[in-house]
Motif scaffolding. Structure first.
Motif, PDB file in Angstrom:
ATOM      1  N   PRO A  69       0.837  -1.206   0.000  1.00  0.00           N
ATOM      2  CA  PRO A  69       0.000   0.000   0.000  1.00  0.00           C
ATOM      3  C   PRO A  69       0.866   1.246   0.000  1.00  0.00           C
ATOM      4  N   VAL A  70       0.330   2.312  -0.518  1.00  0.00           N
ATOM      5  CA  VAL A  70       1.021   3.597  -0.477  1.00  0.00           C
ATOM      6  C   VAL A  70       0.231   4.524   0.433  1.00  0.00           C
ATOM      7  N   TYR A 182       8.173   3.201 -10.732  1.00  0.00           N
ATOM      8  CA  TYR A 182       9.586   3.422 -10.402  1.00  0.00           C
ATOM      9  C   TYR A 182       9.742   4.080  -9.031  1.00  0.00           C
ATOM     10  N   LYS A 183       8.847   5.004  -8.702  1.00  0.00           N
ATOM     11  CA  LYS A 183       8.963   5.733  -7.448  1.00  0.00           C
ATOM     12  C   LYS A 183       8.688   4.855  -6.236  1.00  0.00           C
ATOM     13  N   LYS A 239       5.057  17.402  -9.038  1.00  0.00           N
ATOM     14  CA  LYS A 239       6.020  18.022  -8.119  1.00  0.00           C
ATOM     15  C   LYS A 239       5.849  17.470  -6.710  1.00  0.00           C
ATOM     16  N   GLN A 240       4.604  17.345  -6.282  1.00  0.00           N
ATOM     17  CA  GLN A 240       4.344  16.811  -4.946  1.00  0.00           C
ATOM     18  C   GLN A 240       4.752  15.342  -4.846  1.00  0.00           C
ATOM     19  N   LEU A 241       4.450  14.582  -5.871  1.00  0.00           N
ATOM     20  CA  LEU A 241       4.799  13.160  -5.864  1.00  0.00           C
ATOM     21  C   LEU A 241       6.304  12.953  -5.804  1.00  0.00           C
ATOM     22  N   ASN A 242       7.038  13.841  -6.444  1.00  0.00           N
ATOM     23  CA  ASN A 242       8.490  13.693  -6.490  1.00  0.00           C
ATOM     24  C   ASN A 242       9.148  13.987  -5.148  1.00  0.00           C
ATOM     25  N   LYS A 243       8.402  14.606  -4.237  1.00  0.00           N
ATOM     26  CA  LYS A 243       8.937  14.926  -2.912  1.00  0.00           C
ATOM     27  C   LYS A 243       8.757  13.792  -1.914  1.00  0.00           C
ATOM     28  N   THR A 252      12.232   4.843  -0.660  1.00  0.00           N
ATOM     29  CA  THR A 252      12.602   6.249  -0.656  1.00  0.00           C
ATOM     30  C   THR A 252      12.653   6.751  -2.075  1.00  0.00           C
ATOM     31  N   THR A 253      11.938   7.837  -2.347  1.00  0.00           N
ATOM     32  CA  THR A 253      11.906   8.362  -3.701  1.00  0.00           C
ATOM     33  C   THR A 253      13.217   9.040  -4.037  1.00  0.00           C
ATOM     34  N   THR A 254      13.524   9.042  -5.309  1.00  0.00           N
ATOM     35  CA  THR A 254      14.713   9.719  -5.803  1.00  0.00           C
ATOM     36  C   THR A 254      14.324  10.606  -6.960  1.00  0.00           C
TER      37      THR A 254
END
Length: 256
Positions: A69-70, A182-183, A239-243, A252-254
């Motif tokens: 789950p996210v 990928y995230k 932008k929010q998702l990338n944070k 952990t996102t990159t």
């Protein structure tokens, strides 16, 4: 190719039974009627065989993150990105009306019964995400940089649809879905966006057959305004998702 092979196997299984059904129901072997009846069962059996293939190849059980789950905020931003992408693609495709829809009749047949609707709206998105993100994108990420893997994944997803009117839109949404996978390495957001896309398409086709996509619900004089709004919302959501650090998936996102 494996997807189409499984659909072919599904047709080989469903075809004879549907032909027999026409004999008992109508008193004659009607190939045309059997072909129409077989569309949904063929699709369903193809999905079953595809699922079995992915399971046998360990794509369904070998990655613990696949079904993770996210977080609710991440999922909300993902759905916003998906919805705005669907609208932007709809606006784009409304300008490309010269592209032929080779599967129009097939979709009409599928949407004429509950089994076909289920296949298009739910089963298809789930199996396609397992195949294209859970298997193909995963393998591409092992071999290439994230940017190349996402690019190749989206292109493969678009070309796979074969239908000219779907290829461009499928490529574009494929880029987003591959990036989301990928995230997080989770398919949850991808599956929900895919179901939302296909479900909206089926709903509009059944309830508003005069409309090609969700953007036809908008007022024509303000299409450009809506386009700007959708693009800004998409950029904001990306932008929010990338944070985000997705603690629920231990991923952990990159930055890409």
């Amino acid at each position: 190719m494996i997807y189409f092979l499984m659909q072919l196997i599904g047709a080989l299984f469903a075809g004879p039974f549907c032909l027999l059904y026409t004999y008992f129901a109508y008193g004659t072997f009607d190939m045309d009627k059997a072909g129409q009846i077989a569309v949904a069962p063929t699709m369903l059996l193809g999905f079953v065989f595809m699922g079995l293939y992915l399971w046998r190849k360990n794509y369904l059980t070998g990655d613990k993150h696949l079904y993770s789950p996210v977080s609710v905020p991440y999922l909300a931003w993902s759905l916003l990105a998906g919805m705005t992408s669907i609208c932007i693609i709809g606006l784009l495709m409304s300008e490309l009306t010269f592209l032929p829809n080779l599967l129009d009749q097939t979709f009409d047949i599928l949407q004429s019964g509950w089994l076909g609707i289920l296949c298009i709206s739910v089963l298809g998105p789930v199996l396609e995400e397992l195949l294209f993100r859970g298997a193909i994108t995963k393998e591409l990420l092992r071999r290439y940089s994230p940017a190349k893997a996402i690019l190749f994944s989206g292109l493969i997803f678009g070309i796979f649809h074969l239908n000219p009117v779907q290829i461009i839109g499928a490529c574009l949404i494929g880029f987003l879905l591959a990036w989301l996978y990928y995230k997080t390495r989770s398919l949850m957001a991808c599956i929900l966006i895919h179901i939302m896309n296909n479900g909206l398409s089926v709903y509009l086709s059944l309830k508003h057959p005069e409309m090609e996509d969700v953007t036809h619900l908008l007022s024509n004089p303000y299409v450009l305004v809506w386009a700007v709004v959708f693009i800004l919302l998409l950029l904001l959501s990306l932008k929010q998702l990338n944070k985000y650090n997705i603690s629920d998936t231990n991923t952990t996102t990159t930055e890409l």
